[in-house]
Structure formats: C-alpha cells, structure tokens
Design a protein around this motif. Structure first.
Motif, mmCIF file in Angstrom:
data_model
loop_
_atom_site.group_PDB
_atom_site.id
_atom_site.type_symbol
_atom_site.label_atom_id
_atom_site.label_comp_id
_atom_site.label_asym_id
_atom_site.label_seq_id
_atom_site.Cartn_x
_atom_site.Cartn_y
_atom_site.Cartn_z
ATOM 1 N N THR A 124 48.367 35.956 37.594
ATOM 2 C CA THR A 124 46.933 36.210 37.482
ATOM 3 C C THR A 124 46.329 36.421 38.859
ATOM 4 O OG1 THR A 124 46.857 34.773 35.534
ATOM 5 C CG2 THR A 124 44.755 35.329 36.567
ATOM 6 N N TYR A 125 45.569 37.505 38.997
ATOM 7 C CA TYR A 125 44.888 37.826 40.247
ATOM 8 C C TYR A 125 43.391 37.903 39.975
ATOM 9 C CZ TYR A 125 49.542 39.083 41.962
ATOM 10 O OH TYR A 125 50.856 39.056 42.327
ATOM 11 N N LEU A 126 42.640 37.006 40.598
ATOM 12 C CA LEU A 126 41.194 36.962 40.429
ATOM 13 C C LEU A 126 40.537 37.332 41.753
ATOM 14 C CD1 LEU A 126 40.987 33.665 38.335
ATOM 15 C CD2 LEU A 126 40.964 36.030 37.492
ATOM 16 N N PHE A 127 39.600 38.261 41.689
ATOM 17 C CA PHE A 127 39.028 38.850 42.889
ATOM 18 C C PHE A 127 37.541 38.541 43.025
ATOM 19 C CE2 PHE A 127 42.612 41.460 41.724
ATOM 20 C CZ PHE A 127 43.177 41.886 42.920
ATOM 21 N N GLU A 144 49.955 29.708 39.192
ATOM 22 C CA GLU A 144 50.291 31.117 38.976
ATOM 23 C C GLU A 144 49.091 32.028 39.217
ATOM 24 O OE1 GLU A 144 52.092 31.698 35.174
ATOM 25 O OE2 GLU A 144 53.643 30.183 35.497
ATOM 26 N N THR A 145 48.032 31.460 39.814
ATOM 27 C CA THR A 145 46.784 32.201 40.020
ATOM 28 C C THR A 145 46.499 32.359 41.507
ATOM 29 O OG1 THR A 145 45.873 31.297 37.960
ATOM 30 C CG2 THR A 145 44.309 32.217 39.540
ATOM 31 N N LEU A 146 46.111 33.567 41.902
ATOM 32 C CA LEU A 146 45.708 33.850 43.271
ATOM 33 C C LEU A 146 44.270 34.344 43.263
ATOM 34 C CD1 LEU A 146 46.543 34.160 46.304
ATOM 35 C CD2 LEU A 146 47.079 36.555 45.766
ATOM 36 N N TYR A 147 43.452 33.774 44.155
ATOM 37 C CA TYR A 147 42.080 34.256 44.313
ATOM 38 C C TYR A 147 41.991 35.029 45.621
ATOM 39 C CZ TYR A 147 36.992 34.424 44.350
ATOM 40 O OH TYR A 147 35.692 34.868 44.365
ATOM 41 N N ILE A 148 41.420 36.223 45.553
ATOM 42 C CA ILE A 148 41.348 37.108 46.715
ATOM 43 C C ILE A 148 39.885 37.339 47.066
ATOM 44 C CG2 ILE A 148 41.968 39.368 47.659
ATOM 45 C CD1 ILE A 148 43.666 38.281 44.462
ATOM 46 N N GLY A 149 39.531 37.101 48.338
ATOM 47 C CA GLY A 149 38.154 37.297 48.765
ATOM 48 C C GLY A 149 38.071 37.582 50.249
ATOM 49 N N ASP A 150 36.857 37.908 50.685
ATOM 50 C CA ASP A 150 36.664 38.322 52.078
ATOM 51 C C ASP A 150 35.952 37.296 52.934
ATOM 52 O OD1 ASP A 150 33.512 39.268 52.575
ATOM 53 O OD2 ASP A 150 34.142 39.190 50.493
ATOM 54 N N SER A 151 35.404 36.244 52.327
ATOM 55 C CA SER A 151 34.508 35.356 53.074
ATOM 56 C C SER A 151 34.975 33.912 53.053
ATOM 57 C CB SER A 151 33.095 35.426 52.481
ATOM 58 O OG SER A 151 33.068 34.799 51.206
ATOM 59 N N THR A 152 34.384 33.112 53.926
ATOM 60 C CA THR A 152 34.689 31.682 53.918
ATOM 61 C C THR A 152 34.211 31.037 52.626
ATOM 62 O OG1 THR A 152 32.641 31.205 55.131
ATOM 63 C CG2 THR A 152 34.644 31.506 56.437
ATOM 64 N N VAL A 153 33.172 31.594 52.024
ATOM 65 C CA VAL A 153 32.723 31.095 50.716
ATOM 66 C C VAL A 153 33.840 31.248 49.691
ATOM 67 C CG1 VAL A 153 31.128 31.496 48.794
ATOM 68 C CG2 VAL A 153 30.272 31.484 51.138
ATOM 69 N N ASP A 154 34.522 32.382 49.718
ATOM 70 C CA ASP A 154 35.635 32.598 48.793
ATOM 71 C C ASP A 154 36.781 31.636 49.087
ATOM 72 O OD1 ASP A 154 34.399 34.799 47.477
ATOM 73 O OD2 ASP A 154 34.964 36.094 49.147
#
Length: 213
Positions: free
Chosen positions: A6-9, A162-172
C-alpha cells in the motif's frame, strides 16, 4: 527500495504542483486585508498546513473567527482558480500506473479538500483508480495528526508494516511517525533534504521514481 502493498501519498508538492494556484489564492486574501509584504516563498513554505495555520503564520493573526473568515475567502477563490493552476509532476502518472500494475493499493491523505483533488484527478486517471482519498474535510484533526492515515489503513485493511506514506514536508514526516508507518520524502516542495532527514525515513528522493526502481 522495499516493496509495499500500500502506497499512501500526500497531494500538494508530492503528486502535483499546485503552488501557482495556492499563491494566487493566498495573495487574493492577503491583499484584501492589507498584507502586502509577504513573499511567494513565504506562502509556499506553509503548503501542507491547514489554511488557518498558514494564515496565522503569514499574518500573525490568532483570532479563530478572523482566520475562519480568511479560510472562507480562500476557498471561494480556490473554487475558481485552483484546478486550472494545478499540474501533476512529470513522473506522477507513470509511477502510479506502475504501482497499480504491480498490484499495490494507492491512496491520498491530504489537508486539501477531497473534492478538489478529485476534480483534478478525474481528468487524469481512470475511474476507481485510487483506492481511497482522505481530504481535509474527512478528519477532525489535520496532519500531523495520524487520524487520516490511520483511517485509510483501517479502511483498506492493510498492515502498517506493509504501508508507505510519501510526502514532501516535515508535517508529512511527523504524520507517518505518529501513525507508526514508514515514510519516504520527496523533494518536489520547499522543504529541504536536511529538514526531512531529521525524521525517520526509508528514503528521500528528488522525485517519485524511486518507488518503482
């Protein structure tokens, strides 16, 4: 990189560049109220936070009613200007398509309103392509609260490991840490590599292509 099921963006500055529309809408509200000395870069640095937080940072206003009024004015401007001024990053569609082809589940967790995300992506992706979208209107507590991320994981019935969270900020990064899931940082936005490296991560990359390498 490890393969996940699972990829959550995050959305803004992760899958898409909506900075032009965001700056335009912030500038509209700020000018209405006499805030003329705020740079585009200062506005961009708030992307990923709630509108109330962003306006408070930019104006130093703390009154909740005033911030709510600014938010309402922003949303009205965004209804007109946001989608036409939002552009997917060059690799976004190919990466999402490959992940889906590989059998992964894909979703979005954002402070941006869900309907606005869907307005753009409905023009770019097949119907039902995404397994879940959690927008700002879907949670009681915004990121870095893990509420939205944990809701998606529960709704999809997938293990955290099994989950990866992808983000651009320190909040993410904080959101992933609070939820107890792996995080990958992407350098599309205004947050630097060194700022993201201060948080647990499995990778930090210039763009999303690392996910399919």
């Amino acid at each position: 990189m490890k393969r996940y099921t699972t990829y959550l963006f995050d959305f803004d500055y992760t899958l898409a560049d909506s900075s032009k529309g965001i700056v335009l809408c912030f500038r509209h509200v700020l000018n209405l109220h006499g805030y003329t000395g705020i740079t585009d870069e200062e506005i961009k640095r708030t992307i990923g936070k709630t509108l109330e937080e962003s306006f408070s940072i930019l104006t130093e206003v703390t009154d909740a009613d005033t911030l709510a009024a600014y938010k309402k004015e922003y949303v009205k401007a965004a209804d007109q200007h946001m989608t036409v001024n939002t552009f997917l990053f060059p690799e976004t569609l190919s990466v999402l398509t490959q992940l889906k082809k590989d059998g992964a589940r894909i979703g979005i967790i954002s402070t941006k309103y869900r309907y606005r995300i869907m307005e753009l992506l409905s023009q770019k992706l097949p119907a039902q392509f995404l397994d879940i979208i959690v927008g700002g209107e879907d949670v009681k507590t915004p990121k870095p609260s893990p509420e939205g991320l944990l809701f998606a994981i529960e709704h999809l019935s997938v293990p955290k490991e099994e989950t990866l969270y992808i983000g651009d900020s320190t909040v993410d990064a904080e959101t992933a840490q609070a939820a107890g899931v792996d995080f990958m940082g992407v350098l599309h936005g205004a947050t630097t590599r060194s700022e993201l490296e201060a948080y647990p991560h499995v990778g930090i990359a210039p763009d999303l292509t690392l996910l399919t390498e």
